[in-house]
Scaffold this active site. Structure first.
Site, PDB file in Angstrom:
ATOM      1  N   LEU A 220      43.709 -31.552  46.059  1.00  0.00           N
ATOM      2  CA  LEU A 220      45.300 -31.438  46.060  1.00  0.00           C
ATOM      3  C   LEU A 220      45.819 -32.348  44.924  1.00  0.00           C
ATOM      4  O   LEU A 220      45.375 -33.342  44.501  1.00  0.00           O
ATOM      5  CB  LEU A 220      45.545 -31.831  47.512  1.00  0.00           C
ATOM      6  N   HIS A 221      46.897 -31.333  43.988  1.00  0.00           N
ATOM      7  CA  HIS A 221      47.409 -32.138  43.168  1.00  0.00           C
ATOM      8  C   HIS A 221      49.034 -31.952  43.357  1.00  0.00           C
ATOM      9  O   HIS A 221      49.409 -31.600  44.729  1.00  0.00           O
ATOM     10  CB  HIS A 221      47.127 -31.511  41.855  1.00  0.00           C
ATOM     11  N   GLU A 222      49.932 -32.375  42.281  1.00  0.00           N
ATOM     12  CA  GLU A 222      51.417 -32.412  42.617  1.00  0.00           C
ATOM     13  C   GLU A 222      51.852 -31.165  43.014  1.00  0.00           C
ATOM     14  O   GLU A 222      52.901 -30.767  43.671  1.00  0.00           O
ATOM     15  CB  GLU A 222      51.824 -32.894  41.094  1.00  0.00           C
TER      16      GLU A 222
ATOM     17  N   HIS B  76      50.334 -28.777  44.916  1.00  0.00           N
ATOM     18  CA  HIS B  76      50.254 -28.699  46.289  1.00  0.00           C
ATOM     19  C   HIS B  76      51.241 -29.452  47.249  1.00  0.00           C
ATOM     20  O   HIS B  76      51.807 -29.102  48.037  1.00  0.00           O
ATOM     21  CB  HIS B  76      49.084 -29.186  46.841  1.00  0.00           C
TER      22      HIS B  76
ATOM     23  N   GLY C 133      51.665 -20.910  45.889  1.00  0.00           N
ATOM     24  CA  GLY C 133      52.436 -21.086  44.540  1.00  0.00           C
ATOM     25  C   GLY C 133      52.658 -19.744  43.708  1.00  0.00           C
ATOM     26  O   GLY C 133      51.790 -18.926  43.661  1.00  0.00           O
TER      27      GLY C 133
ATOM     28  N   LYS D 101      51.941 -19.666  40.764  1.00  0.00           N
ATOM     29  CA  LYS D 101      51.128 -19.879  39.570  1.00  0.00           C
ATOM     30  C   LYS D 101      50.149 -18.776  39.765  1.00  0.00           C
ATOM     31  O   LYS D 101      49.512 -18.271  38.631  1.00  0.00           O
ATOM     32  CB  LYS D 101      50.590 -21.522  39.643  1.00  0.00           C
ATOM     33  N   ASP D 102      49.707 -18.637  41.113  1.00  0.00           N
ATOM     34  CA  ASP D 102      48.881 -17.305  41.282  1.00  0.00           C
ATOM     35  C   ASP D 102      49.796 -16.206  41.626  1.00  0.00           C
ATOM     36  O   ASP D 102      49.697 -15.838  42.821  1.00  0.00           O
ATOM     37  CB  ASP D 102      47.789 -17.886  42.119  1.00  0.00           C
TER      38      ASP D 102
ATOM     39  N   GLN E 256      48.200 -13.122  43.240  1.00  0.00           N
ATOM     40  CA  GLN E 256      47.840 -13.486  44.752  1.00  0.00           C
ATOM     41  C   GLN E 256      49.072 -13.482  45.323  1.00  0.00           C
ATOM     42  O   GLN E 256      49.090 -12.959  46.611  1.00  0.00           O
ATOM     43  CB  GLN E 256      47.095 -14.753  44.578  1.00  0.00           C
TER      44      GLN E 256
ATOM     45  N   ARG F 235      41.674 -26.582  38.413  1.00  0.00           N
ATOM     46  CA  ARG F 235      40.552 -26.177  37.512  1.00  0.00           C
ATOM     47  C   ARG F 235      40.716 -27.129  36.213  1.00  0.00           C
ATOM     48  O   ARG F 235      39.948 -27.093  35.275  1.00  0.00           O
ATOM     49  CB  ARG F 235      40.317 -24.651  37.054  1.00  0.00           C
TER      50      ARG F 235
HETATM   51  O1  PAF Z   1      45.296 -20.177  46.034  1.00  0.00           O
HETATM   52  C1  PAF Z   1      44.142 -20.668  46.727  1.00  0.00           C
HETATM   53  O2  PAF Z   1      44.113 -21.755  46.781  1.00  0.00           O
HETATM   54  C2  PAF Z   1      43.421 -19.697  47.431  1.00  0.00           C
HETATM   55  O3  PAF Z   1      43.178 -18.443  46.744  1.00  0.00           O
HETATM   56  C3  PAF Z   1      43.689 -19.542  48.885  1.00  0.00           C
HETATM   57  C4  PAF Z   1      45.295 -18.834  49.107  1.00  0.00           C
HETATM   58  C5  PAF Z   1      43.770 -20.802  49.674  1.00  0.00           C
HETATM   59  C6  PAF Z   1      42.667 -18.713  49.688  1.00  0.00           C
HETATM   60  O4  PAF Z   1      41.624 -19.214  49.587  1.00  0.00           O
END
Ligand code: PAF
Length: 296
Positions: free
Chosen positions: A47-49, A51, A162, A164-165, A168, A202
């Site tokens: 976890l970072h800022e 999150h 987020g 950022k993704d 997703q 990452r």
């Molecule tokens: O964004 C993430 O950290 C992951 O893709 C998630 C949504 C927790 C699913 O594993």
């Protein structure tokens, strides 16, 4: 026989860690029955800022217990990806959750999430094959499958992800709509370092030199957004020139799309998305751009 819930299963003003999905399910069911909303922040830990911002956003919802899941999901990693070396910082993640007034941490084992013999998965549809999906086959099926399992176990009213993704987030919105999950999916803007680099678990793989090169991604987005009044071609030209000026960045894709990731419009709201490798680390970033509405 299932053990009855006790006061230790949910302690107001402290964080409680649950590993067993069935027990967590029963705890959130009891909280819902007592009139509380559940806000879920799914994470893979480290976890970072960024999150922390998701957790703070989850607290904004009324009368909410915030649940953070910490689970490095093997099914969203390809065979040559970084599943085994993905950063695992569980103790400090729990400290972060405590500091952010999280009520429950859900940290299941791989065996508890994927029971032997489970074969049914969620398909991401055509968008799952594009952009990130083109470079990471099966990635979004893995993401959507684990997120749908988390929705079923945690039964959240809100789930926070987020921007950022961005792909997703778009696919999770679509899954909730298409599969009728009774959950409000909330997107939260990307948190950046002072020099523009988008926060990511990452980033800790980057050497100092690579870290400096990685700022080319956000710089490219800024360069593109700066000329957005001149239209799509100008945006892509400015962004790709910025990336090309940094030889340590190996571009995967730079694309302009509609906000729902369909084809980009001629004018109006669009999304500029970039993915690149810096050293051995694959990074992504994106930004909103407003096309063709000014005289820039
Ligand atoms: O964004 C993430 O950290 C992951 O893709 C998630 C949504 C927790 C699913 O594993």
């Amino acid at each position: 026989m299932t053990k009855p819930l006790t006061r230790d299963d949910y302690v107001p003003n402290d964080v409680t860690v649950h590993r067993d999905p069935d027990r967590l399910r029963r705890v959130v069911r009891a909280l819902r029955a007592a009139g509380r909303n559940i806000a879920l922040v799914p994470t893979m830990g480290a976890l970072h800022e960024g999150h922390r911002k998701l957790i703070r956003e989850a607290h904004v919802m009324q009368n909410t217990v915030v649940v953070v899941s910490i689970f490095v999901n093997p099914t969203q990693f390809g065979p040559s990806e970084d599943f085994s070396r993905y950063p695992r910082t569980f103790e400090s993640d729990v400290d972060t959750c405590r500091a952010e007034r999280v009520g429950l941490v859900f940290a299941p084992s791989v065996e508890d999430m994927y029971r032997p013999g489970s074969t049914v998965t969620v398909s991401a549809g055509p968008l799952g094959e594009e952009l990130e999906g083109a470079s990471r086959p099966g990635h979004f099926a893995g993401v959507l499958t684990v997120v749908s399992k988390l929705f079923n176990i945690v039964q959240p009213t809100y789930a926070v992800f987020g921007e950022k993704d961005y792909q997703q987030l778009t696919l999770i919105h679509r899954m909730a709509r298409d599969l009728d999950f009774p959950v409000d999916v909330v997107g939260v803007p990307t948190v950046r370092e002072a020099d523009g680099l988008a926060l990511s678990s990452r980033n800790r793989y980057l050497s100092e030199d690579e870290r400096a090169a990685a700022t080319a991604l956000s710089a490219a987005l800024v360069a593109g957004a700066h000329v957005s009044g001149r239209g799509a071609e100008a945006v892509l030209k400015a962004a790709s020139e910025t990336l090309a000026a940094e030889p340590r960045v190996e571009l995967d894709y730079l694309e302009l799309r509609a906000p729902d990731l369909g084809p980009a419009p001629e004018n109006g709201d669009a999304r500029l998305l970039v993915a690149a490798r810096v050293g051995t680390t694959r990074l992504i970033d994106n930004a909103a751009v407003l096309l063709g509405t000014g005289d820039e």
